[in-house]
Structure formats: structure tokens, C-alpha cells
Design a protein around this motif. Structure first.
Motif, PDB file in Angstrom:
ATOM      1  N   THR A   1       4.168   4.923   4.588  1.00 26.41           N
ATOM      2  CA  THR A   1       3.748   6.319   4.830  1.00 26.41           C
ATOM      3  C   THR A   1       4.790   7.009   5.697  1.00 26.41           C
ATOM      4  OG1 THR A   1       2.673   6.249   7.002  1.00 26.41           O
ATOM      5  CG2 THR A   1       1.372   5.453   5.145  1.00 26.41           C
TER       6      THR A   1
ATOM      7  N   ALA B   1      -0.573   6.726  -2.343  1.00 28.39           N
ATOM      8  CA  ALA B   1      -1.799   7.165  -1.666  1.00 28.39           C
ATOM      9  C   ALA B   1      -1.935   8.672  -1.460  1.00 28.39           C
ATOM     10  CB  ALA B   1      -1.940   6.434  -0.327  1.00 28.39           C
ATOM     11  N   PRO B   2      -1.869   9.465  -2.532  1.00 35.79           N
ATOM     12  CA  PRO B   2      -2.088  10.904  -2.374  1.00 35.79           C
ATOM     13  C   PRO B   2      -3.567  11.206  -2.124  1.00 35.79           C
ATOM     14  CG  PRO B   2      -1.873  10.369  -4.691  1.00 35.79           C
ATOM     15  CD  PRO B   2      -1.647   9.089  -3.932  1.00 35.79           C
ATOM     16  N   ASN B   3      -3.847  12.442  -1.826  1.00 34.40           N
ATOM     17  CA  ASN B   3      -5.228  12.830  -1.554  1.00 34.40           C
ATOM     18  C   ASN B   3      -5.803  13.609  -2.722  1.00 34.40           C
ATOM     19  OD1 ASN B   3      -5.089  11.627   1.025  1.00 34.40           O
ATOM     20  ND2 ASN B   3      -3.942  13.411   1.746  1.00 34.40           N
TER      21      ASN B   3
ATOM     22  N   ASP C   1      -9.510   2.093   7.137  1.00 39.05           N
ATOM     23  CA  ASP C   1      -8.343   1.213   7.108  1.00 39.05           C
ATOM     24  C   ASP C   1      -8.674  -0.183   7.638  1.00 39.05           C
ATOM     25  OD1 ASP C   1      -6.017   1.811   5.793  1.00 39.05           O
ATOM     26  OD2 ASP C   1      -5.361   3.264   7.283  1.00 39.05           O
TER      27      ASP C   1
ATOM     28  N   TYR D   1       2.502  -1.174   4.527  1.00 37.31           N
ATOM     29  CA  TYR D   1       2.024   0.199   4.345  1.00 37.31           C
ATOM     30  C   TYR D   1       3.220   1.133   4.332  1.00 37.31           C
ATOM     31  CZ  TYR D   1      -2.460  -1.740   5.983  1.00 37.31           C
ATOM     32  OH  TYR D   1      -3.600  -2.487   6.148  1.00 37.31           O
TER      33      TYR D   1
ATOM     34  N   PHE E   1      -0.910   3.183  12.705  1.00 38.26           N
ATOM     35  CA  PHE E   1      -0.719   1.801  12.244  1.00 38.26           C
ATOM     36  C   PHE E   1      -0.535   0.823  13.407  1.00 38.26           C
ATOM     37  CE2 PHE E   1      -0.101   3.988   8.201  1.00 38.26           C
ATOM     38  CZ  PHE E   1      -0.987   3.241   7.428  1.00 38.26           C
TER      39      PHE E   1
ATOM     40  N   TYR F   1     -10.767   7.789   9.113  1.00 40.29           N
ATOM     41  CA  TYR F   1      -9.601   7.154   8.471  1.00 40.29           C
ATOM     42  C   TYR F   1      -9.396   5.738   9.028  1.00 40.29           C
ATOM     43  CZ  TYR F   1      -4.637   7.175   6.828  1.00 40.29           C
ATOM     44  OH  TYR F   1      -3.430   6.910   6.224  1.00 40.29           O
TER      45      TYR F   1
ATOM     46  N   HIS G   1       4.569  12.368  -0.461  1.00 42.69           N
ATOM     47  CA  HIS G   1       4.060  11.317  -1.328  1.00 42.69           C
ATOM     48  C   HIS G   1       5.143  10.787  -2.268  1.00 42.69           C
ATOM     49  CE1 HIS G   1       0.067  13.291  -0.320  1.00 42.69           C
ATOM     50  NE2 HIS G   1       0.003  12.076   0.187  1.00 42.69           N
TER      51      HIS G   1
ATOM     52  N   GLY H   1      -6.709   9.035  -1.061  1.00 45.76           N
ATOM     53  CA  GLY H   1      -7.646   9.677  -0.133  1.00 45.76           C
ATOM     54  C   GLY H   1      -8.707  10.401  -0.943  1.00 45.76           C
TER      55      GLY H   1
ATOM     56  N   ASP I   1       0.884  -1.175   0.000  1.00 44.35           N
ATOM     57  CA  ASP I   1       0.000   0.000   0.000  1.00 44.35           C
ATOM     58  C   ASP I   1       0.915   1.216   0.000  1.00 44.35           C
ATOM     59  OD1 ASP I   1      -1.322   2.261   1.277  1.00 44.35           O
ATOM     60  OD2 ASP I   1      -2.863   0.907   2.061  1.00 44.35           O
TER      61      ASP I   1
ATOM     62  N   GLN J   1       2.493   8.722  11.005  1.00 44.27           N
ATOM     63  CA  GLN J   1       1.357   7.802  11.095  1.00 44.27           C
ATOM     64  C   GLN J   1       1.681   6.531  11.885  1.00 44.27           C
ATOM     65  OE1 GLN J   1      -1.280   7.325   7.785  1.00 44.27           O
ATOM     66  NE2 GLN J   1      -0.489   9.124   6.729  1.00 44.27           N
TER      67      GLN J   1
ATOM     68  N   GLU K   1     -10.233   5.398  -0.668  1.00 46.55           N
ATOM     69  CA  GLU K   1     -11.020   5.279   0.569  1.00 46.55           C
ATOM     70  C   GLU K   1     -12.509   5.093   0.260  1.00 46.55           C
ATOM     71  OE1 GLU K   1     -10.088   8.530   3.174  1.00 46.55           O
ATOM     72  OE2 GLU K   1      -7.939   8.128   3.097  1.00 46.55           O
TER      73      GLU K   1
ATOM     74  N   HIS L   1      -4.037   3.455  -2.285  1.00 43.28           N
ATOM     75  CA  HIS L   1      -5.188   3.749  -1.420  1.00 43.28           C
ATOM     76  C   HIS L   1      -5.399   5.269  -1.369  1.00 43.28           C
ATOM     77  CE1 HIS L   1      -7.899   2.534   1.849  1.00 43.28           C
ATOM     78  NE2 HIS L   1      -7.440   3.533   2.578  1.00 43.28           N
TER      79      HIS L   1
END
Ligand code: ARG
Length: 572
Positions: free
Chosen positions: A336, A124-126, A316, A334, A344, A312, A135, A163, A121, A340, A260, A161
Motif C-alpha cells: 500500500t 485492494a481498491p475501494n 485487518d 501488504y 501496519f 479498518y 491503486h 474495501g 495482499d 499507511q 473487508e 482485499h
């Protein structure tokens, strides 16, 4: 399966340990000698054992030396100093190992005996926001890790993934409607959405009625209002095409992009199930998971707000279950940033109690800092856009290239600058211990000396240009090696370690170990080239062997760079 001389030596020393030491010492049994004059590898086990057994280390070392006397792949070893044992491989052993390596298309990287289904995973930008430098680290690291796991024979599923669901859409939709749903030029979409969001956000701060209107739009979206869903889709599609053009430039692909929003249908049932199993509790109207572990005791995991909204965390949890149920994932990775980590830990602990049988791993990374040691920003103080970063990398690489090679044609220079610029950017990121913050410095990452992509590319090009000069076309087949001089033996030993290094990278997902190794290979190759004439090597057989060393070095560099997601050039 072929084993390398170093692995063979490790086995031999291990055999002795198993037979003669009541308590096996911790740590590695052999390591490369710092000073090649003493030998190729060294073992400190006798010293370590002597402490535990309260015996004379030289005596223990003598036992090891005696045990190894008859091994046919090493010269008879000797005890050195207070109780080290130095080992030197027989020349023939290295030569045979190199011939085998040259025949192996995977260059000593062996497939895992029990491959797994692993989801990576990453990126995963938004949606409706520019991708930022955080990112880029996730994208580059995740891509490299996915490549490495794949070459080890795992079934890797790359999932982005994104956002694409969240409270920001209330403001975005409100602003968009107020402006009369303007057209966005394709290439400026993200910038315009970001501006739209910021402007509406400010307006909402100043005016409570506006804020209520934004909440109303969000509620309508969540309830499935057609117009709002259409606007949301428009934002999402436009964002996706902007992301895609970056992925294309970075040569990064995904098997799935399940954002998401995809998991909305499972949010309610996830919360229900966790409540039913008493994993989640009601607390002040919200649903929360409490933990017993010391480090999580004070950090409950909020999975449903008191107004019933999911978060969030909820997404997840639903995503994790989906990956296990639908994809039969055995491992989830994952990628990131470090902020975070708590999320996690909470997620993995909850998943364990929930009974999800899957290994979870959070690969986290530090920040990219500017010269002022603060998170990298533009001169105006805005976050740096990934797109601009890629453009600048290519432009700067081109300027450096043209300085060295004014004869290059425009299109040629552009293409080479692309490979060097993007490669340098990726390498700067991958060559750092990912848990540390690092200071971004254009001059350093584009330098042609030091642990950089240009340096490695240059070494690769050199191996290829020697082969061209010798008019070797295609692979050298049936290569036989004559490794007489210390520098060619040293290079051989290093090349033989490639598979082991790839394995080390997969232990803790640390591509910087591979970068460090490739840098060593490139430096060693230059030394080899300095000390061991290739094109002017006397006899035909020696010249052939040295050409084979060039071929092998180039192959390892190219293979390794590929695992980092870095393209190579044949000429520079
Ligand atoms: N979109 C998130 C961010 O930009 C990263 C998502 C990481 N993946 C996940 N399954 N939580 O911070």
C-alpha cells in the motif's frame, strides 16, 4: 546447483578471510570493477582489514593474492594501488558458465531451499469508487513481487482485499433510493456511483435530517436488512466488473478476492479475544491497543469505537488470523502507499502480542506526482482514473509507433501499442525506488532511449531479429561459446548475474533493482553488437557463439520482463 563465476570468486575470497582475518570485514567481499581494463572483479577487503588490524594493506593484499594463485578459474591476481586486488576470470571459465546458463530454463534463478506460503495482499481498491493512481502502484508492484516469489519456488497466494464495507454505504444507499434506483450503464457504473456518493454527501452536509437518514440506512445494512444488502451487492458487483476489466488489461490475476465484508463474522470475536488476553483495553468506552515501543507509544490502535462499530484495524486483525489459520501463511506481504505505515506497524505489533506466528512485511510506496510536483491530477483537478491512464498510454504509444513505422496495419499497430503502452506504464512505476515519490512524465516513460520499457523491448526485438536473419529457428541447443573480445565477456558476466539480481530483489522487495539490471543488459547488448559482428563473424564457430549470446540476452530480457509483468513483442 550451478554457481556463477562471481559466486565462485566470492567463496574463494571468503575462504581466505575465514582463515587469515581474525575479524571479517563488513560489506561485500568482491564487486565488479568500474574500469574493465583493471579486471572483472575487485576486492577491497585487504584495505578494510588493514584499518582494523593496523597493518600495511598491501601486505594483507599480498596474502590474498598468494592464496588465490592456484585457483583454476581466474588468471593469477595482482595487488593494485594501495591494496586492492583485481581478478580476471579465465575465458574458459566464462565460456563454460555461459553454456550452463544457456541450458538452464530458469537462467540461473534457483528455487529457494525452504519455500514458504506467502500471502501477497495488493491492489485492494475501494468499492463504488474509481481506482486511482495509488491503486495502480499497488497493483503493479504487488503483481511483480508475487511473480518473483513464485519463480523462487514459494507458494504464493494473491489476495485482493477490496474495501467493500464501510460507512460510505449509508450515503450511497440513501442516494440510490432517493433517485428511484436508477439503472447504470455497465461501463459508467463507477463514475455514476462516485457521483451519487458525492452528491449525497454534499446534501448530508447541508441537511442534518439527511445525514440521520444516511446513518439509518447504514445501520439497516449492518443489521442485515434485505433490501439494503441487495443494493450493496449491486454496487459491489458492478465495481468488481469494472476492476476486472482493468486487471485484464494489466494481465493481473488473483487467487482470492476476500474483501473487508468477508471478515464481518469474525470482528466481534477478534475484539473479545484481544480484550480477554489484555492486549486491548477499554478507553473512554472504546477498545484500544496501547504499545510500549517508542515509535508507537503515542499511537494507540483503535479496534472498536465506543458505539461498538468495528474499524479498518479490526478487519485487518481478523484477516491476518484467517490467513494464518486457513491458509497456513508463514509470511504476509501488504502493498500500500506510505501513508499507511503507522497502521501496519500497529497491526504487526498487535499480531505479535496476540501470538500469531507469521512474518509480516509492509511494502510501501510513495506518490505519483504531476509536473507541478503535486499528486497527479487531471487538468480539472480531479484524480486521474486508471482506465483513462491505460487508454492514454496505448494511444500515445500508437502515435509514436506509427511515426516510426507508417507501414503498419491498424490492427497490428494497435496490438503493438498495447504491449508498449501498458509495458511503459508498468515499467515507469517499477523502475523507481518504490519509497520515493516520482514525477509522471509521458515523454520520458515512452522514450525509446533511457531506462524505459520501449528501450528494453527494442533490445529484445533486436536479439530476435538477428536470430531470424541468421535463420535460427527455435532455441539454440548445445550452445558453445567463444568469448574473445572484452565486450562479449562483459555481456557474458552480466548475463551470468541474473539469478543473483533476482535474489537481491527478494531481499527487500525492490523490483527497481531488476529494472536497473535489465537496462544494463540492454545497453551492454547494444555495445556488444557494435563491437562484435554477429552475422559477419568470421568462422562458423564464432558466429554460432555470438548468435548464442543474442539468444541468451533475449532470453534473460524476456524472463526478466515477465517477472515485472511486462509482455514482449517479437517484432517492432
Ligand atoms: N482498501 C485500502 C485502500 O484503498 C487498501 C487495503 C490494503 N490491504 C489491507 N489488508 N489493509 O487504501
Amino acid at each position: 546447483m550451478n554457481i556463477t563465476p562471481a559466486q565462485q570468486l566470492t567463496r574463494l575470497v571468503q575462504e581466505w578471510i575465514d582463515q587469515y582475518l581474525p575479524q571479517p570485514p563488513s560489506g561485500s567481499v568482491v564487486q565488479p570493477c568500474n574500469d574493465p581494463r583493471f579486471g572483472h572483479y575487485q576486492s577491497n577487503v585487504a584495505m578494510a582489514a588493514a584499518k582494523v588490524l593496523k597493518k600495511n594493506p598491501r601486505e594483507i593484499a599480498t596474502s590474498l593474492v598468494e592464496y588465490c594463485q592456484t585457483a583454476d578459474f581466474i588468471e593469477p591476481p595482482e595487488v593494485a594501488g594501495p591494496g586492492f586486488v583485481n581478478f580476471t576470470f579465465k575465458q574458459e571459465c566464462l565460456e563454460i558458465a555461459c553454456s550452463r546458463l544457456a541450458e538452464d530454463t530458469n537462467l540461473g534463478v534457483t528455487p529457494e531451499e525452504s519455500p514458504k506460503t506467502i500471502v501477497v495482499d495488493f491492489s485492494a481498491p475501494n468499492v463504488a469508487k474509481e481506482m486511482h493512481v495509488g491503486h495502480i502502484r499497488s497493483t503493479i508492484l504487488g503483481d511483480s513481487i508475487a511473480r518473483i516469489l513464485k519463480i523462487k519456488g514459494h507458494h504464493v497466494i494473491r489476495d485482493n482485499h477490496i474495501g467493500d464495507w464501510g460507512t460510505q454505504f449509508g450515503k450511497l444507499i440513501l442516494g440510490y433510493k432517493e433517485r428511484g434506483k436508477p439503472e447504470f450503464p455497465e461501463s459508467e457504473s463507477l463514475a455514476m456511483m462516485q457521483e451519487l456518493y458525492q452528491a449525497t454527501h454534499q446534501a448530508c452536509e447541508a441537511d442534518a435530517n439527511k445525514l440521520n437518514a444516511a446513518r439509518e440506512e447504514l445501520k439497516k445494512l449492518q443489521e442485515g436488512d434485505e433490501e439494503n444488502l441487495e443494493i450493496w451487492k449491486f454496487f459491489r458487483d458492478r465495481s468488481q466488473s469494472a476492476f476486472d476489466s482493468i486487471y485484464q488489461r494489466l494481465n493481473v490475476t488473483f487467487d482470492h478476492t476476500l474483501g473487508e465484508s468477508f471478515f464481518n463474522p469474525w470482528l466481534k470475536s477478534t475484539v473479545e479475544e484481544l480484550s480477554q488476553k489484555s492486549i486491548a483495553q477499554e478507553s473512554e468506552g472504546a477498545k484500544v491497543v496501547f504499545f510500549e515501543e517508542d515509535e508507537l507509544k503515542d499511537h494507540p490502535f483503535l479496534i472498536e469505537k465506543s458505539d461498538g462499530a468495528a474499524l479498518y484495524a479490526t478487519t485487518d486483525l481478523a484477516t491476518l488470523k484467517y490467513r494464518v489459520d486457513e491458509w497456513k501463511a508463514q509470511q504476509l506481504i501488504y502493498v500500500t502507499d506510505g501513508r499507511q505505515q503507522l497502521h501496519f506497524k500497529q497491526l504487526f505489533s498487535t499480531a505479535g502480542r496476540w501470538g500469531q506466528e507469521v512474518d509480516c512485511y509492509h511494502i510501501w510506496f510513495g506518490a505519483i506526482l504531476g509536473e507541478n510536483k503535486k499528486p497527479l491530477k487531471t487538468r480539472e483537478g480531479n484524480p486521474i482514473r486508471l482506465k483513462d491512464l491505460l487508454d492514454e498510454a496505448e494511444q500515445r504509444a500508437k502515435a509514436i509507433l506509427l511515426e516510426k513505422r507508417s507501414d503498419l496495419k491498424e490492427a497490428e499497430a494497435q496490438e503493438m501499442a498495447r504491449v508498449i503502452g501498458i509495458g511503459a506504464l508498468k515499467y515507469a512505476d517499477l523502475s523507481q525506488n518504490r519509497n520515493l515519490d516520482y514525477v509522471f512524465d509521458w515523454n520520458k516513460l515512452l522514450a525509446f532511449d533511457g531506462n524505459t520499457a520501449p528501450y528494453l523491448l527494442n533490445a529484445y526485438v533486436r536479439t530476435r531479429s538477428i536470430l531470424r536473419k541468421a535463420e535460427v529457428t527455435g532455441e539454440i541447443t548445445g550452445a558453445s561459446f567463444h568469448l574473445e573480445l572484452p565486450h562479449e565477456q562483459a555481456l557474458a558476466r552480466l548475463l551470468l548475474e541474473y539469478g543473483t539480481v533476482v535474489d537481491q530483489v527478494t531481499k527487500e522487495y525492490r523490483p527497481h533493482l531488476l529494472c536497473g539490471y535489465l537496462y544494463e543488459v540492454a545497453s551492454m547488448f547494444h555495445k556488444f553488437f557494435e563491437h562484435c559482428p554477429v552475422l559477419k563473424a568470421g568462422t562458423g564457430a564464432l558466429k554460432q557463439s555470438r548468435l548464442s549470446m543474442c539468444q541468451l540476452t533475449g532470453d534473460v530480457l524476456k524472463h526478466g520482463l515477465e517477472l515485472l509483468g511486462i509482455e514482449t513483442l517479437e517484432m517492432m
